[in-house]
Design a protein around this motif. Structure first.
Motif, PDB file in Angstrom:
ATOM      1  N   ARG A 144       0.701  -1.173   0.106  1.00 52.69           N
ATOM      2  CA  ARG A 144      -0.050   0.089   0.032  1.00 52.69           C
ATOM      3  C   ARG A 144       0.843   1.226  -0.120  1.00 52.69           C
ATOM      4  O   ARG A 144       0.516   2.151  -0.526  1.00 52.69           O
TER       5      ARG A 144
ATOM      6  N   SER B 100       1.599  -7.016  -2.269  1.00 57.64           N
ATOM      7  CA  SER B 100       0.544  -7.386  -1.262  1.00 57.64           C
ATOM      8  C   SER B 100      -1.196  -7.431  -1.486  1.00 57.64           C
ATOM      9  O   SER B 100      -1.234  -6.928  -2.522  1.00 57.64           O
TER      10      SER B 100
ATOM     11  N   THR C 122      -3.720 -15.829   0.819  1.00 59.02           N
ATOM     12  CA  THR C 122      -4.600 -15.875  -0.079  1.00 59.02           C
ATOM     13  C   THR C 122      -4.203 -15.670  -1.595  1.00 59.02           C
ATOM     14  O   THR C 122      -4.753 -15.623  -2.491  1.00 59.02           O
TER      15      THR C 122
ATOM     16  N   SER D 225       4.018  -3.547   5.200  1.00 53.22           N
ATOM     17  CA  SER D 225       4.300  -3.573   6.635  1.00 53.22           C
ATOM     18  C   SER D 225       4.584  -5.032   7.269  1.00 53.22           C
ATOM     19  O   SER D 225       5.445  -5.002   8.095  1.00 53.22           O
TER      20      SER D 225
END
Ligand code: FAD
Length: 346
Positions: A235, A261, A279, A294
């Motif tokens: 992000r 991510s 996933t 992160s």
């Protein structure tokens, strides 16, 4: 019939269009390790139509035996004939352990077959070991601890905990295994497998599914699981445009690609094919750059086996630094162009 009559480690050798999937070799590699601990061997189960030529490759990657069910009904994957065939193999040969890849095919086939042979299945495993169950014997009941069990470990509760599961009272012990996690053995063409052709007595019993046409996926044909270097953004990269700079850094390496991510996929900056994590895909490149990521547990689950992890993050307390070999604290917008320029200058 007693559990002790079940012998051997069996792996489902997935093929699509008569090409073996990488997971088949990964399962043989892991199966071999488990079999050595149990003093047994590894059998690959190959289902398909005109697939006889694939047995050499399974042998070269370490299979001791290959059971082949060759039947026109198995040309394209469908649940019913594949489940019939694998169920017949299990009922006839009685494996102690049966491993299936956690691919789209395996996630359908594995549970269907485990229900038919009345055993349990642990889905989406990332670690498989032979050990004692329960792990710690119950005081006063030490004699009830069972040895040489398949201990199957997988993330649970959204990746917030890791569960180790055993199947002490039924056979075979079945698991689906995440692609990309287990290691293949080096290819040795001189290693030959014993080939057993098996008539599974298949009957067309396909009341529910008819294949009208097979349309191959177009677009993102690159596979991040094959990349030697992954430049992965999160992000913190901020936008789709930001990924152009990450692509430029990736292009400095032979076999370099971008990945990301889940936050990036949710923002629509990259397609889901590029997502790493619980996933997404499990990757094991030589170098993994984690940029503006992160380090959530669900992301780390998919990349922690990378050989070298380099994290760039402006927050020095970001959890990604706990798994990184090298960490750069700062704004990626400053660091990445400098790194790219330095690599290009080499
Ligand atoms: P954030 O957590 O928002 O982190 C962004 C980071 O960028 C921060 O550390 C920040 O300090 C840094 N940053 C911001 N600006 C800059 C800058 N200019 N320079 C440098 N650093 C900067 N996530 C996955 O990735 N893969 C999965 O497969 C996955 N599966 C999941 C399954 C479940 C069931 C659940 C519940 C969650 C799953 N998630 C998955 C989501 C996961 O929990 C996190 O929400 C997600 O990984 C966060 O993505 P991120 O690190 O990109 O974003």
């Amino acid at each position: 019939m007693g559990l002790e009559e079940y012998k051997g480690v069996y792996v489902f050798a997935q093929q699509v269009d008569n090409e073996l999937s990488s997971i088949a070799f990964e399962l043989i590699g892991k199966g071999k390790e488990l079999a050595e601990k149990l003093g047994t061997d590894v059998t690959a189960v190959l289902l398909g139509s005109n697939v006889g030529s694939l047995t050499d490759e399974l042998g070269a990657y370490g299979a001791d035996k290959v059971i082949v069910v060759d039947n026109p009904l198995l040309e394209t994957y469908r649940t019913e004939p594949y489940a019939q065939a694998l169920t017949a193999v299990i009922n006839t040969y009685k494996p102690e352990i049966m491993l299936v890849g956690a691919t789209a095919i395996g996630r359908d086939l594995g549970p269907t077959v485990s229900a038919r042979v009345a055993t349990g299945l642990t889905a989406d495993c990332t670690v498989l070991e032979i050990g004692d169950f329960p792990l710690n014997p119950i005081p006063g009941k030490e004699d009830q601890q069972k040895h040489n069990q398949l201990l199957m470990t997988r993330p649970a509760f959204g990746g917030n905990t890791i569960a180790t599961i055993a199947c002490p009272n039924n056979r075979p012990q079945m698991a689906t295994v995440r692609p990309g996690v287990m290691q293949k053995l080096p290819k040795d063409p001189s290693h030959k497998a014993e080939v057993i052709n098996f008539d599974a007595g298949l009957v067309e019993n396909n009341r529910y599914v008819e294949i009208l046409e097979v349309v191959k996926a177009v677009g993102n044909v690159e596979n991040i699981m094959d990349a030697k270097v992954l430049v992965s953004g999160g992000r913190g990269v901020g936008s789709e445009e930001g990924f152009e700079q990450l692509k430029e850094l990736a292009s400095c390496f032979k076999g370099g690609m971008v990945s990301c991510s889940r936050a990036v996929v949710e923002n629509g900056w990259l397609a889901q094919d590029y997502q790493v994590g619980q996933t997404g895909k499990t990757v094991r490149p030589n170098i993994y750059f984690a940029i503006g990521i992160s380090g959530a547990i669900q992301h780390v689950a998919g990349m922690e086996e990378s050989d070298l992890i380099i994290a760039i993050n402006k927050d020095e307390d970001a959890p990604i630094f706990d798994v990184a070999d090298y960490g750069l604290v700062g704004d990626w917008k400053k660091i990445v162009p400098q790194l790219t320029a330095a690599l290009k200058a080499e």
